[in-house]
Write an enzyme that holds these catalytic residues in place. Structure first.
Site, PDB file in Angstrom:
ATOM      1  N   GLU A  36       0.886  -1.180   0.000  1.00 17.47           N
ATOM      2  CA  GLU A  36       0.000   0.000   0.000  1.00 17.47           C
ATOM      3  C   GLU A  36       0.912   1.215   0.000  1.00 17.47           C
ATOM      4  O   GLU A  36       1.494   1.555   1.034  1.00 17.47           O
ATOM      5  CB  GLU A  36      -0.881   0.004   1.258  1.00 17.47           C
ATOM      6  CG  GLU A  36      -1.841  -1.153   1.374  1.00 17.47           C
ATOM      7  CD  GLU A  36      -2.971  -1.100   0.374  1.00 17.47           C
ATOM      8  OE1 GLU A  36      -3.226  -0.014  -0.190  1.00 17.47           O
ATOM      9  OE2 GLU A  36      -3.593  -2.138   0.142  1.00 17.47           O
TER      10      GLU A  36
ATOM     11  N   CYS B  71      -2.324   9.398   2.845  1.00 16.73           N
ATOM     12  CA  CYS B  71      -2.017   8.763   1.549  1.00 16.73           C
ATOM     13  C   CYS B  71      -3.084   9.084   0.519  1.00 16.73           C
ATOM     14  O   CYS B  71      -2.803   9.197  -0.664  1.00 16.73           O
ATOM     15  CB  CYS B  71      -1.856   7.264   1.710  1.00 16.73           C
ATOM     16  SG  CYS B  71      -3.318   6.451   2.373  1.00 16.73           S
TER      17      CYS B  71
HETATM   18  P1  NAD Z   1       8.328   4.825   4.774  1.00 12.50           P
HETATM   19  O1  NAD Z   1       8.237   4.084   3.509  1.00 12.50           O
HETATM   20  O2  NAD Z   1       9.487   5.716   4.996  1.00 12.50           O
HETATM   21  O3  NAD Z   1       8.301   3.842   6.036  1.00 12.50           O
HETATM   22  C1  NAD Z   1       7.234   2.946   6.270  1.00 12.50           C
HETATM   23  C2  NAD Z   1       7.716   1.848   7.190  1.00 12.50           C
HETATM   24  O4  NAD Z   1       8.717   1.073   6.532  1.00 12.50           O
HETATM   25  C3  NAD Z   1       8.359   2.326   8.481  1.00 12.50           C
HETATM   26  O5  NAD Z   1       7.939   1.478   9.531  1.00 12.50           O
HETATM   27  C4  NAD Z   1       9.838   2.188   8.207  1.00 12.50           C
HETATM   28  O6  NAD Z   1      10.617   2.031   9.370  1.00 12.50           O
HETATM   29  C5  NAD Z   1       9.851   0.917   7.374  1.00 12.50           C
HETATM   30  N1  NAD Z   1      11.017   0.741   6.513  1.00 12.50           N
HETATM   31  C6  NAD Z   1      11.814   1.696   5.956  1.00 12.50           C
HETATM   32  N2  NAD Z   1      12.767   1.129   5.183  1.00 12.50           N
HETATM   33  C7  NAD Z   1      12.577  -0.213   5.251  1.00 12.50           C
HETATM   34  C8  NAD Z   1      13.223  -1.331   4.666  1.00 12.50           C
HETATM   35  N3  NAD Z   1      14.249  -1.184   3.837  1.00 12.50           N
HETATM   36  N4  NAD Z   1      12.758  -2.562   4.948  1.00 12.50           N
HETATM   37  C9  NAD Z   1      11.692  -2.726   5.768  1.00 12.50           C
HETATM   38  N5  NAD Z   1      11.041  -1.713   6.358  1.00 12.50           N
HETATM   39  C10 NAD Z   1      11.462  -0.461   6.101  1.00 12.50           C
HETATM   40  O7  NAD Z   1       6.943   5.625   4.863  1.00 12.50           O
HETATM   41  P2  NAD Z   1       6.525   6.740   5.910  1.00 12.50           P
HETATM   42  O8  NAD Z   1       7.363   7.957   5.648  1.00 12.50           O
HETATM   43  O9  NAD Z   1       6.490   6.153   7.275  1.00 12.50           O
HETATM   44  O10 NAD Z   1       5.010   7.008   5.467  1.00 12.50           O
HETATM   45  C11 NAD Z   1       4.670   7.898   4.457  1.00 12.50           C
HETATM   46  C12 NAD Z   1       4.405   7.166   3.161  1.00 12.50           C
HETATM   47  O11 NAD Z   1       3.447   6.140   3.351  1.00 12.50           O
HETATM   48  C13 NAD Z   1       3.821   8.082   2.104  1.00 12.50           C
HETATM   49  O12 NAD Z   1       4.403   7.820   0.863  1.00 12.50           O
HETATM   50  C14 NAD Z   1       2.359   7.679   2.080  1.00 12.50           C
HETATM   51  O13 NAD Z   1       1.696   7.974   0.888  1.00 12.50           O
HETATM   52  C15 NAD Z   1       2.449   6.229   2.330  1.00 12.50           C
HETATM   53  N6  NAD Z   1       1.166   5.705   2.819  1.00 12.50           N
HETATM   54  C16 NAD Z   1       0.411   4.882   2.022  1.00 12.50           C
HETATM   55  C17 NAD Z   1      -0.828   4.447   2.471  1.00 12.50           C
HETATM   56  C18 NAD Z   1      -1.718   3.529   1.643  1.00 12.50           C
HETATM   57  O14 NAD Z   1      -2.659   2.978   2.191  1.00 12.50           O
HETATM   58  N7  NAD Z   1      -1.487   3.359   0.355  1.00 12.50           N
HETATM   59  C19 NAD Z   1      -1.281   4.845   3.721  1.00 12.50           C
HETATM   60  C20 NAD Z   1      -0.496   5.691   4.476  1.00 12.50           C
HETATM   61  C21 NAD Z   1       0.740   6.115   4.038  1.00 12.50           C
END
Ligand code: NAD
Length: 531
Positions: free
Chosen positions: A235, A269
């Protein structure tokens, strides 16, 4: 000594707590405990699982204010936003699964063809994957951790989750809520850390990874999961379009645009990140937006609409998109004003698709507005994006609005409403293009956390079947006749008479057929429509 993470509240910069990062060996242990829990939990009937998990609703309701406080202190959101954006969707999903999980996950018996499978019965069941790893972002730490988590455990899996490093106290809170229900030990566990720990969680080889977050992380997660290989549901981000036609209720559309773009300070998002307005009402609507944005209140007073930014890193992107747009000719309702972590929302108009604010995810309180002329141009502009999460179409002509919505390259859309569709528990939710793949919510979402196992049982007493060896020219002729009898042109009588000789090979079946015909008839009569 283990490394630690300090979680700071965006409300007042106070250190909320310092947490030790979960080490690789601990993740291995947690995985073993989760496997044990999954084997016990998957042995419970769906009804028993539903009975236990339903208790969560009363727990959340009784602790609602305390939960709101924790989420506010971690995210910086205003409290109504927490209630509606974080708690309400979880309650809605709980209620939906309480009512429907047993039906959705029920095993299914299928009718079989009386000629191809004359003595056979067919069935399939939905088995949980085992252990589901849930990795969630910081913007909705409660909803975006609990919704996939509940989906995973309702369908019989154990879970290990990792919240964002900014949201660890919300993960701790989730564990405390589950500790009040008598669940198998280790059914719901948390790991704590940065991206590296998320990677280690995947290396621990769960059976499914459910990830919510940015597209760059999504790619890394998919690449990591591919090494094992483990299925993933992604997502990812969005750049949601809102299309306003001149026959729409403009006042409603304007208020919706404010909410769509600026709730949770745009850190959503499915935030409205691109607003397209029909030429005939564009000047009037831009004026309405300017007036409306100036009425919004930023802060945590009794009437605050927008809270604090959860992560100041995000401001760097907002700032870059703002200045890029202004440099390329956009007009703005105000300059960019950040007061501590409180950002004044800005409407930008006369934007073009050459600007970063129309192409990249901003995830902040900017609302860029652009003009369109025709229905065709509206969906062409909306589809000119690498993202495809959510969108909304605004018109008094519902038929037209739905026609346009069906042309949009998105996973979800709303007509004359915004964001709210994600809160409908029965509607599968997810993206297309760079917004990810896989769905959760609804029946499809629940089933996506299971693998389908199908079975076919033969009751034939024959020593050999017509499709088995030995093959010969004669057998080829018989099977040719059989295929023509089933799929060929003409009435049943015509197909029978022209293939009569070839069909004699099936006579052996006739004796054992009667019971199966009856069973197939009954299955067809009572078969559920949704399969
Ligand atoms: P992010 O991708 O930076 O991090 C998300 C999670 O992934 C965190 O828990 C982080 O610690 C973990 N993570 C980071 N690198 C990783 C790796 N290499 N391996 C495994 N885990 C890892 O996202 P964010 O900044 O926390 O959230 C914002 C983003 O999320 C925005 O792009 C937003 O659009 C998206 N988002 C999407 C939805 C949806 O339903 N489509 C909902 C909410 C947020």
């Amino acid at each position: 000594m283990a490394e630690t993470i300090q979680v700071i509240s965006p409300l007042d910069e106070r250190v909320l707590k310092t947490y030790p990062i979960t080490e690789r060996e601990e993740i291995t242990q947690k995985m073993a405990t989760a496997r044990l829990a999954a084997s016990i939990w998957s042995g419970y009937s769906v009804e028993k699982r539903v009975g236990l998990l339903s208790q969560l609703k009363a727990i959340i309701l009784s602790d609602c204010d305390a939960i709101t406080e924790v989420i506010m202190s971690v995210t910086g959101k205003v409290k109504t936003e927490v209630l509606l954006g974080e708690i309400y969707p979880v309650l809605e999903l709980l209620r939906y699964y309480e009512k429907n999980a047993a039906r959705i996950l029920a095993p299914c018996r299928l009718a079989t063809s009386p000629l191809a499978f004359p003595t056979a019965s067919a069935q399939f069941e939905r088995r949980p994957f085992g252990v589901v790893a849930i990795i969630s972002p910081w913007n909705f730490p409660f909803q975006l951790t609990l919704s996939p988590l509940l989906t995973a455990i309702f369908s019989g899996n154990a879970t290990i989750f990792k919240t964002s490093e900014f949201s660890i106290p919300v993960g701790e809170l989730i564990l405390q809520l589950f500790n009040r229900i008598p669940l198998p030990e280790g059914l719901v566990q948390q790991v704590i850390g940065l991206g590296e720990t998320g990677g280690q969680l995947i290396d621990g080889r769960p059976d499914l990874v459910f990830f919510t977050g940015g597209v760059i992380t999504g790619r890394a997660i998919m690449a990591n999961a591919a090494q094992h290989p483990i299925p993933v549901i992604l997502e990812l981000g969005g750049k949601d379009a809102m299309l306003v036609f001149d026959d729409a209720n403009l006042e409603r559309a304007c208020n919706a645009a404010m909410y769509g773009a600026f709730s949770s300070s745009g850190q959503v998002c499915v935030a409205t990140e691109r607003l397209y307005v029909q030429e005939t009402c564009y000047p009037k609507f831009v004026k309405m937006l300017q007036d409306a944005v100036n009425k919004l209140i930023v802060g945590h007073g009794p009437e605050g609409d927008l809270g604090a930014l959860t992560s100041l890193d995000q401001y760097t992107i907002v700032e870059a998109h703002y200045h890029d747009a202004i440099a390329k000719g956009a007009k703005a309702s105000s300059s960019l004003q950040l007061n501590g972590r409180y950002l004044k929302p800005v409407v930008l108009w006369d934007v073009t698709h050459d600007m970063r604010v129309m192409r990249e995810e901003t995830f902040g309180a900017l609302l860029p507005v652009m003009v369109f002329n025709s229905e065709e141009e509206a969906f062409r502009l909306a589809n000119d994006s690498e993202f495809g999460l959510n969108a909304s179409v605004w018109s008094a002509d519902i038929e037209k609005a739905e026609r346009v919505a069906r042309q949009l390259q998105v996973g979800n859309w709303a007509v004359n409403d915004v964001i709210k569709n994600i809160g409908h528990a029965a509607l599968p939710f997810g993206g297309v293009k760079n917004s990810g793949f896989g769905r959760y919510h609804g029946a499809e979402g629940l089933r996506n956390f299971t693998c389908t196992v199908s079975g076919l049982t033969s009751r034939s007493q024959l020593n050999e079947e017509p499709n088995w060896f030995p093959y010969s020219d004669q057998r080829y002729k018989e099977m040719h006749g059989f295929i023509d009898f089933i799929f060929g042109d003409g009435t049943l009588w015509q197909r029978t008479t022209r293939n009569w000789l070839e069909l004699q090979v099936f006579r052996g079946y006739a004796q054992s057929n009667a019971r199966q015909h009856w069973e197939n008839f009954m299955i067809k009569l009572f078969r559920r429509r949704d399969y």
